[in-house]
Structure formats: C-alpha cells, structure tokens
Design a protein around this motif. Structure first.
Motif, PDB file in Angstrom:
ATOM      1  N   ARG A 102      -1.217  18.983  32.660  1.00 34.97           N
ATOM      2  CA  ARG A 102      -0.302  18.488  31.624  1.00 34.97           C
ATOM      3  C   ARG A 102      -1.048  18.193  30.324  1.00 34.97           C
ATOM      4  O   ARG A 102      -0.526  18.432  29.228  1.00 34.97           O
ATOM      5  CB  ARG A 102       0.436  17.246  32.132  1.00 34.97           C
ATOM      6  N   ASP A 103      -2.273  17.680  30.435  1.00 34.78           N
ATOM      7  CA  ASP A 103      -3.076  17.408  29.239  1.00 34.78           C
ATOM      8  C   ASP A 103      -3.427  18.699  28.508  1.00 34.78           C
ATOM      9  O   ASP A 103      -3.346  18.766  27.267  1.00 34.78           O
ATOM     10  CB  ASP A 103      -4.366  16.676  29.633  1.00 34.78           C
ATOM     11  N   GLU A 114      -2.560  15.932  36.419  1.00 34.63           N
ATOM     12  CA  GLU A 114      -2.525  15.379  35.064  1.00 34.63           C
ATOM     13  C   GLU A 114      -3.324  16.233  34.094  1.00 34.63           C
ATOM     14  O   GLU A 114      -2.956  16.383  32.921  1.00 34.63           O
ATOM     15  CB  GLU A 114      -3.056  13.950  35.072  1.00 34.63           C
ATOM     16  N   THR A 138     -12.792  16.022  34.686  1.00 39.24           N
ATOM     17  CA  THR A 138     -11.633  15.159  34.838  1.00 39.24           C
ATOM     18  C   THR A 138     -11.760  14.366  36.124  1.00 39.24           C
ATOM     19  O   THR A 138     -12.591  14.685  36.986  1.00 39.24           O
ATOM     20  CB  THR A 138     -10.327  15.979  34.867  1.00 39.24           C
ATOM     21  N   ASN A 140      -3.930  15.422  41.082  1.00 37.81           N
ATOM     22  CA  ASN A 140      -2.623  14.897  40.673  1.00 37.81           C
ATOM     23  C   ASN A 140      -1.961  15.730  39.572  1.00 37.81           C
ATOM     24  O   ASN A 140      -0.820  15.466  39.192  1.00 37.81           O
ATOM     25  CB  ASN A 140      -2.723  13.431  40.247  1.00 37.81           C
ATOM     26  N   ARG A 177      -8.324  15.535  39.767  1.00 42.78           N
ATOM     27  CA  ARG A 177      -7.548  16.661  39.223  1.00 42.78           C
ATOM     28  C   ARG A 177      -6.377  17.034  40.114  1.00 42.78           C
ATOM     29  O   ARG A 177      -5.419  17.676  39.662  1.00 42.78           O
ATOM     30  CB  ARG A 177      -8.450  17.874  39.021  1.00 42.78           C
ATOM     31  N   GLY A 222       0.812  19.772  38.854  1.00 43.05           N
ATOM     32  CA  GLY A 222       0.848  20.001  37.417  1.00 43.05           C
ATOM     33  C   GLY A 222       1.932  20.958  36.995  1.00 43.05           C
ATOM     34  O   GLY A 222       2.205  21.130  35.815  1.00 43.05           O
TER      35      GLY A 222
END
Length: 377
Positions: free
Chosen positions: A71-72, A68, A61, A66, A64, A100
């Motif tokens: 959440r994914d 996101e 990714t 942040n 990482r 997250g």
C-alpha cells in the motif's frame, strides 16, 4: 510501466545470488518498469554489487506479511495496489500480496507447497520478462460491467472489434489454445483478469464460491479448459479455494443445442439451457449465503448468466457475479427467471417461469482492449 516486487529469496539460491534471475530482473527494470526487492531483514551483502548501475531498489520494511508495504509503494507511485505484481517464492510473499491486494505471481522455481499450488505462475525468469512485456499498458479495466436487480456481469474484451471471422466458437478455440499452451501468455491473461477482479473488490467478498458455466455438450462432468483457468484464477485472486476440484458446480445432464451455431433459433430463449442442467448435489446446503462467481468464455445475449443466477439464487446464494472473458455485440439482456423446483435435480419445461427481457444496463471502457487482444490472438 509496471511495478514488480519480490523478496531476496526469489533472486537467490542457498543464500547466494541467482545470476540468471538477477539479470532478468535488471532487464525488466531497464524496460521502464519499477522493480523493488522487499525484505524485513538486512540487505544481502551481495545486493549492491549485483544490482550496481541498475534501477532495482532494495526496500526495507517490518512485517511485510501484513501488506502495508504494498500500500505504501502504491501511494508513493500514485497507483493502486492491484497495479503491482508480487513475484512469490515463499509463504511470506504470498501473504504480502494477498494482504496488500497486489497481483500474485508464483515463481516456478519455488519449493514451497503453498506457492506451487498457485495457478498464476512463471516457470522461469524469461517467462517473467515476457509476462511484464505482455501486460505492459494494462491500465485498463473491464471492457463491460453492469448489473441487473439480481446479478452482475463483467466482460474483459469486446469481441466485436476483433478481425472478421471471429465467432464465439473461434474465440473459445483461441482461449483453449492459450490455456493449453501455458507459459507467459496464460500467466498474462490470468494477471489481467485477476487485476480486473481486484479492482472490483471481489477478493474482499466473504464466503466466495467459484464455478464454471458448462459448455453445451459437456455431459461427462470432466474438467474443461475453462475449469482449469478458473481454478488458477481462484487461487490467485481469492483468499479461499472453495469449490472442490473434480466437483463442477453445474451438471449438464443432457447435451443442449449450441446456441451460437443455431442462428435460426431464438437465442434469447432460456428453456433449453434450464432443462439440460442443474446444480451439482455435492453442493446442496453449501451455497446458502455464498457470493458466487461464474466464469464463461464469452457472452452475447446473456442466457448463460441469467440461467446460472436463477439456479444459484434458488439454492440460496447471496449474490451472483458473471465473468466472461469476451462479449459480442450489444444484445446482452437481463433475465428474470424463477426456478420453481429443486435446483439440484433436472428441471422440466414447467418447472420455471421467466419474465420479460430487459437490456442489461452497464458501462464499457476501451483502454484494456489492445493488451487483451494480444493475449488471445
């Protein structure tokens, strides 16, 4: 099923695979849990060989930190971010978990000062394995949650369903034993509590202030076991660490009657509690506008939270949230107390008014009970 995520740094030493950690991670995956190693760098050259035949996945990714990617993962697995554990060894792991909104678990083998300062941690990969076993099936939530016009109350476990002989004093002793023992049981209790708080978006509230409701005999101001637990929970769940260690939010200036042992008295009368404590002057001017979380070991009639809310609201708190690890029976009441004098100094019997008691409205959920009862046996 749990979802465990980490980074290559957690499973390597000096850039080389840490065999013991890797084998533990593989065993966790083999027990039916989803395990992912997340990185914004290339997959380590040794990864495929070390994890050959296992269900451990490498997840590439960007940025990482942040959160996101958390959440994914949650979306793809049809869970919530707070259903995911993040094993952290470096600041980037911490940022990924916090942003997250996953449950943050510090690796005890980390040398990063930020990670070493976290309260929810495992000292070894063996403890990490135990943690995943103890919290497996943790898809429950608060046993009880409800609100009055001025404060809310949450409780993790229904103590009335435990075996005969479990009184409030016995439960407090069991909690003390769990916290002092440390290890996987304490980590699991913190993880479940943190998850429940994340579910209620407590970590998102601005200007959080954490405190402990003092026990009846604690007139020394010394840290108690519950203070240690609260500090650990705060560093794991919250984005801030206010309040100051060594400065309790409440001061018990005179020992009060232990209500759970005074069965012949009126256990709904708040007078003894109000007149034996006050807010710590250290926090004068520092409570206004804050959202306060008060931790207590257990609640029956709700006096502690009603009294705490009265003092804190008088001092200008924006909101008060009471969190009890256990709740006895169905006698929880909402208190309408007004402190009419300085909340940072002793209050006499004429220094407050109290309205009629109202049954605390709320809802209960049984799904978390089995896990929680195992953590405080």
């Amino acid at each position: 099923m749990l979802i465990l995520t980490t980074s290559p740094a957690a499973i390597s030493r000096n850039g080389q695979p840490a065999k013991d950690v890797i084998q533990g991670i593989i065993r966790i995956a083999a027990n039916g849990n989803l395990v992912g190693v997340i990185s914004n760098h290339a997959k380590p050259a040794w990864f495929d060989q070390e994890f050959a035949g296992s269900k451990v996945a490498f997840i590439a990714t960007e940025a990482r930190q942040n959160g996101e990617v958390i959440r994914d993962i949650a979306k793809k697995c049809n869970v919530k971010p707070h259903d995911i554990l993040v094993l952290a060894v470096k600041a980037e792991d911490l940022q990924m978990a916090k942003n997250g909104r996953a449950v943050l678990v510090a690796a005890g083998w980390s040398t990063d000062p930020q990670i070493k300062g976290l309260g929810l941690k495992v000292g070894s990969v063996q403890e990490l394995e135990e943690l995943t076993v103890l919290t497996n099936g943790w898809n429950g939530k608060w046993w009880f949650e409800g609100s009055s016009k001025s404060y809310t109350v949450h409780a993790l476990v229904d103590l009335s369903t435990l075996h005969k002989g479990v009184t409030q004093q016995v439960f407090a002793q069991k909690l003390t034993s769990t916290v002092k023992k440390g290890g996987a049981s304490l980590a699991a209790l913190l993880a479940v509590t943190a998850r429940s708080m994340l579910m209620n978006n407590i970590d998102q509230a601005p200007d959080l202030l954490w405190g402990v409701y003092p026990s009846s005999g604690n007139t020394t101001g010394a840290d108690e076991v519950l203070t240690d637990f609260t500090h650990r929970l705060r560093t794991t769940t919250s984005r801030v660490r206010f309040a100051k260690i060594g400065e309790p939010l409440f001061v018990r200036h005179t020992a009060s009657v232990k209500r759970s042992a005074n069965r012949n008295g009126d256990r709904t009368n708040p007078t003894d509690q109000i007149t034996t404590l006050h807010l710590n002057p250290f926090y004068k001017g520092k409570i206004t506008g804050r959202n306060v979380i008060i931790i207590d070991d257990c609640t029956t009639y709700g006096v502690s939270f009603g009294v705490a809310a009265a003092f804190l609201l008088k001092a200008g708190a924006n909101s008060v949230h009471g969190v009890a690890l256990g709740k006895f029976g169905n006698q929880l009441s909402s208190y309408d107390i007004s402190i009419n004098s300085d909340p940072f100094s002793p209050v006499d019997a004429n220094g407050f008014t109290s309205g009629n008691l109202v049954r605390f409205s709320g809802t209960s959920d049984n799904t978390a009970q089995q896990v929680l009862q195992a953590l405080i046996p």
